[in-house]
Design a protein around this motif. Structure first.
Motif, mmCIF file in Angstrom:
data_model
loop_
_atom_site.group_PDB
_atom_site.id
_atom_site.type_symbol
_atom_site.label_atom_id
_atom_site.label_comp_id
_atom_site.label_asym_id
_atom_site.label_seq_id
_atom_site.Cartn_x
_atom_site.Cartn_y
_atom_site.Cartn_z
ATOM 1 N N MET A 142 1.999 -0.285 -1.000
ATOM 2 C CA MET A 142 0.596 0.211 -0.471
ATOM 3 C C MET A 142 0.318 -0.003 1.025
ATOM 4 N N ILE A 143 0.615 -1.041 1.446
ATOM 5 C CA ILE A 143 0.664 -1.664 3.053
ATOM 6 C C ILE A 143 1.168 -0.485 3.899
ATOM 7 N N PRO A 144 2.483 0.121 3.443
ATOM 8 C CA PRO A 144 2.887 0.963 4.379
ATOM 9 C C PRO A 144 2.180 2.317 4.347
ATOM 10 N N LEU A 145 1.366 2.723 3.128
ATOM 11 C CA LEU A 145 0.800 3.790 3.120
ATOM 12 C C LEU A 145 -0.358 3.719 4.101
ATOM 13 N N LEU A 146 -1.096 2.362 3.939
ATOM 14 C CA LEU A 146 -2.422 2.184 4.782
ATOM 15 C C LEU A 146 -2.003 2.157 6.149
ATOM 16 N N LEU A 147 -1.113 1.576 6.584
ATOM 17 C CA LEU A 147 -0.566 1.658 7.985
ATOM 18 C C LEU A 147 -0.432 2.998 8.807
ATOM 19 N N ALA A 148 0.499 3.861 7.770
ATOM 20 C CA ALA A 148 0.816 5.253 8.360
ATOM 21 C C ALA A 148 -0.347 6.022 8.243
#
Length: 140
Positions: free
Chosen positions: A1-7
């Protein structure tokens, strides 16, 4: 989920800083991706667990929506807040505290300069969401 939030934060912030808007297509794509990620995570869960998770996430998403609406931010930022509230679920409360504090600082700083233009709040919303999600991942 963190990669989604970062992108989502990086792309949304770039749009907001350049054009003072966040495209609906970007927010809808992130909501769809969040739904798929939660579906994969809850694949083996009981139907009651899935409904409880959806209800909790929807509740926190609407809490974020209401608080941001009261802060009088623009509609693109409110839609982003809805997504961040759904993504963070129980961690929406510390996120909202960070967001409100940061928004207060931004508004005061903008007021001092006497500018009369829209303020790009999306980087504040996304940065706070990434900070909370990263903190949760770090400290468990």
């Amino acid at each position: 989920m963190i990669p989604l939030l970062l992108a989502y934060t990086a792309i949304g912030s770039a749009f907001d800083l350049a054009e003072r808007r966040v495209p609906n297509l970007l927010t809808l794509a992130a909501i769809g991706t969040l739904g798929v990620l939660n579906g994969v995570r809850l694949n083996d869960a009981e139907p009651g667990e899935i409904l409880a998770d959806v209800a909790i996430r929807a509740g926190f998403a609407f809490l974020a929506l209401a608080v941001l609406y009261l802060c009088e931010v623009e509609s693109g930022d409110i839609k982003a807040g809805f997504l961040f509230g759904a993504a963070l679920a129980w961690y929406t409360i510390p996120w909202l505290v960070l967001v409100c504090a940061a928004l207060a600082v931004v508004v005061v700083m903008e007021g001092r300069t006497g500018r009369v233009r829209s303020i790009p709040f999306f980087p504040v919303l996304g940065g706070a969401a990434c900070a909370v999600a990263g903190g949760v991942a770090w400290w468990g």
